[in-house]
Design a protein around this motif. Structure first.
Motif, PDB file in Angstrom:
ATOM      1  N   LEU A  91       0.861  -1.187   0.000  1.00  0.00           N
ATOM      2  CA  LEU A  91       0.000   0.000   0.000  1.00  0.00           C
ATOM      3  C   LEU A  91       0.894   1.233   0.000  1.00  0.00           C
ATOM      4  N   ASN A  92       0.936   1.917  -1.141  1.00  0.00           N
ATOM      5  CA  ASN A  92       1.868   3.021  -1.359  1.00  0.00           C
ATOM      6  C   ASN A  92       1.113   4.347  -1.431  1.00  0.00           C
ATOM      7  N   PHE A  93       1.553   5.329  -0.622  1.00  0.00           N
ATOM      8  CA  PHE A  93       0.971   6.670  -0.621  1.00  0.00           C
ATOM      9  C   PHE A  93       1.896   7.597  -1.401  1.00  0.00           C
ATOM     10  N   CYS A  98       5.581  14.922  -6.009  1.00  0.00           N
ATOM     11  CA  CYS A  98       6.596  14.388  -5.093  1.00  0.00           C
ATOM     12  C   CYS A  98       7.719  13.722  -5.887  1.00  0.00           C
ATOM     13  N   PRO A  99       8.917  14.348  -5.994  1.00  0.00           N
ATOM     14  CA  PRO A  99      10.013  13.751  -6.777  1.00  0.00           C
ATOM     15  C   PRO A  99      10.400  12.334  -6.344  1.00  0.00           C
ATOM     16  N   PRO A 100      10.509  12.031  -5.038  1.00  0.00           N
ATOM     17  CA  PRO A 100      10.841  10.646  -4.678  1.00  0.00           C
ATOM     18  C   PRO A 100       9.755   9.646  -5.097  1.00  0.00           C
ATOM     19  N   CYS A 101       8.497  10.102  -5.117  1.00  0.00           N
ATOM     20  CA  CYS A 101       7.410   9.226  -5.588  1.00  0.00           C
ATOM     21  C   CYS A 101       7.596   8.916  -7.070  1.00  0.00           C
ATOM     22  N   ARG A 102       7.921   9.939  -7.835  1.00  0.00           N
ATOM     23  CA  ARG A 102       8.128   9.766  -9.266  1.00  0.00           C
ATOM     24  C   ARG A 102       9.333   8.871  -9.538  1.00  0.00           C
ATOM     25  N   GLU A 103      10.297   8.920  -8.640  1.00  0.00           N
ATOM     26  CA  GLU A 103      11.490   8.088  -8.765  1.00  0.00           C
ATOM     27  C   GLU A 103      11.158   6.607  -8.615  1.00  0.00           C
ATOM     28  N   GLU A 104      10.258   6.284  -7.688  1.00  0.00           N
ATOM     29  CA  GLU A 104       9.990   4.870  -7.405  1.00  0.00           C
ATOM     30  C   GLU A 104       8.908   4.264  -8.298  1.00  0.00           C
ATOM     31  N   MET A 105       8.096   5.095  -8.968  1.00  0.00           N
ATOM     32  CA  MET A 105       6.977   4.555  -9.750  1.00  0.00           C
ATOM     33  C   MET A 105       7.421   3.576 -10.847  1.00  0.00           C
ATOM     34  N   PRO A 106       8.458   3.884 -11.630  1.00  0.00           N
ATOM     35  CA  PRO A 106       8.882   2.893 -12.637  1.00  0.00           C
ATOM     36  C   PRO A 106       9.342   1.581 -12.003  1.00  0.00           C
ATOM     37  N   ARG A 107       9.954   1.653 -10.833  1.00  0.00           N
ATOM     38  CA  ARG A 107      10.374   0.425 -10.133  1.00  0.00           C
ATOM     39  C   ARG A 107       9.146  -0.373  -9.695  1.00  0.00           C
ATOM     40  N   MET A 108       8.113   0.342  -9.246  1.00  0.00           N
ATOM     41  CA  MET A 108       6.880  -0.338  -8.845  1.00  0.00           C
ATOM     42  C   MET A 108       6.235  -1.030 -10.040  1.00  0.00           C
ATOM     43  N   PRO A 167       6.967   9.521  -0.480  1.00  0.00           N
ATOM     44  CA  PRO A 167       6.091   8.358  -0.382  1.00  0.00           C
ATOM     45  C   PRO A 167       6.218   7.656   0.966  1.00  0.00           C
ATOM     46  N   THR A 168       5.125   7.027   1.365  1.00  0.00           N
ATOM     47  CA  THR A 168       5.097   6.140   2.524  1.00  0.00           C
ATOM     48  C   THR A 168       4.426   4.853   2.070  1.00  0.00           C
ATOM     49  N   THR A 169       4.988   3.718   2.474  1.00  0.00           N
ATOM     50  CA  THR A 169       4.473   2.424   2.023  1.00  0.00           C
ATOM     51  C   THR A 169       4.291   1.486   3.202  1.00  0.00           C
ATOM     52  N   TYR A 170       3.149   0.791   3.198  1.00  0.00           N
ATOM     53  CA  TYR A 170       2.854  -0.233   4.196  1.00  0.00           C
ATOM     54  C   TYR A 170       2.807  -1.598   3.515  1.00  0.00           C
ATOM     55  N   PHE A 171       3.123  -2.636   4.298  1.00  0.00           N
ATOM     56  CA  PHE A 171       3.205  -4.002   3.783  1.00  0.00           C
ATOM     57  C   PHE A 171       2.233  -4.872   4.578  1.00  0.00           C
ATOM     58  N   ILE A 172       1.189  -5.320   3.893  1.00  0.00           N
ATOM     59  CA  ILE A 172       0.054  -5.977   4.533  1.00  0.00           C
ATOM     60  C   ILE A 172       0.006  -7.442   4.101  1.00  0.00           C
ATOM     61  N   GLY A 173      -0.130  -8.327   5.079  1.00  0.00           N
ATOM     62  CA  GLY A 173      -0.177  -9.757   4.796  1.00  0.00           C
ATOM     63  C   GLY A 173      -1.563 -10.222   4.391  1.00  0.00           C
ATOM     64  N   PRO A 186      11.455   6.495  -1.124  1.00  0.00           N
ATOM     65  CA  PRO A 186      11.267   5.620  -2.279  1.00  0.00           C
ATOM     66  C   PRO A 186      11.834   4.221  -2.058  1.00  0.00           C
ATOM     67  N   MET A 187      11.140   3.249  -2.597  1.00  0.00           N
ATOM     68  CA  MET A 187      11.575   1.852  -2.528  1.00  0.00           C
ATOM     69  C   MET A 187      12.413   1.502  -3.739  1.00  0.00           C
ATOM     70  N   THR A 188      13.357   0.606  -3.548  1.00  0.00           N
ATOM     71  CA  THR A 188      14.080   0.011  -4.672  1.00  0.00           C
ATOM     72  C   THR A 188      13.337  -1.258  -5.085  1.00  0.00           C
ATOM     73  N   TYR A 189      13.636  -1.738  -6.271  1.00  0.00           N
ATOM     74  CA  TYR A 189      13.043  -2.990  -6.749  1.00  0.00           C
ATOM     75  C   TYR A 189      13.408  -4.137  -5.808  1.00  0.00           C
ATOM     76  N   ASP A 190      14.680  -4.224  -5.426  1.00  0.00           N
ATOM     77  CA  ASP A 190      15.131  -5.306  -4.551  1.00  0.00           C
ATOM     78  C   ASP A 190      14.436  -5.256  -3.193  1.00  0.00           C
ATOM     79  N   PHE A 191      14.176  -4.047  -2.687  1.00  0.00           N
ATOM     80  CA  PHE A 191      13.479  -3.917  -1.412  1.00  0.00           C
ATOM     81  C   PHE A 191      12.051  -4.448  -1.525  1.00  0.00           C
TER      82      PHE A 191
END
Length: 200
Positions: A91-93, A98-108, A167-173, A186-191
């Protein structure tokens, strides 16, 4: 009272970022239309950052049930988090300004293409801070992003999840519980792969 303080802090940060982006909009893109990334950390190994006000809440904790919500998608349908029960969810906000958001979108998107059958990405746009929904729609269409984008027009879901910085991201099971610490920045692909494997 806590929600009002959180909402006030969130709005102050958003207003500050919007003002900053308005004044720096011309500097934010090159003549070819590519986004120019700015490293303001002084650390050349830093992949991205976010801005958080002092004394901001720490966000929801591991072990808490993820608050349910129902929001409209860009396609005009509705999506509820509870509809995804039984699936792993990222769940990504985010916001277009937001430049860091734009940075991570292609990775997402790369992650979505590779692992979309194992885990669901839901991108919650802070629509209440955007200049228009059309801008959000254009950004998603131009980027070719295929994961669901929902519109938080009143910023209620951002407030419920205490997504003060973007961005802020939560990880839900699959049980609907937050199973890993939230990620601010921003998240990396590996993360993302690591988080997918850590969820059950």
């Amino acid at each position: 009272m806590i929600k009002q303080i959180g909402a006030g802090l969130f709005l102050m940060v958003l207003i500050g970022v919007v003002v900053f982006n308005v004044f720096s909009e011309d500097q934010g893109e090159s003549s070819e239309g590519e986004v120019v990334e700015y490293n303001v950390t002084g650390d050349s190994s830093q992949e991205g950052t976010s801005i958080t006000p002092p004394n901001a809440p720490d966000g929801l904790e591991v072990g808490e049930k993820a608050p349910d919500f129902t929001l409209e998608t860009l396609a005009g349908e509705t999506l509820s988090l509870s509809d995804l029960r039984g699936q792993k969810v990222i769940l990504n906000f985010w916001a277009t300004w937001c430049p860091p958001c734009r940075e991570e979108m292609p990775r997402m998107e790369k992650f979505q293409q590779e692992y979309g059958d194992e885990i669901q990405i839901v991108a919650v746009n802070a629509t209440g801070s955007e200049s228009s929904i059309k801008k959000v729609r254009n950004y998603i269409e131009e980027g070719g992003y295929t994961f669901p984008v929902v519109l938080d027009k009143e910023l209620n879901v951002n407030n419920d999840y205490q997504a003060i910085a973007l961005p802020t991201t939560y990880f839900i099971g699959t049980d609907g519980v937050i199973q890993q610490p939230r990620k601010v920045g921003p998240m990396t692909y590996d993360f993302m792969v690591k988080m997918k494997n850590a969820l059950n």
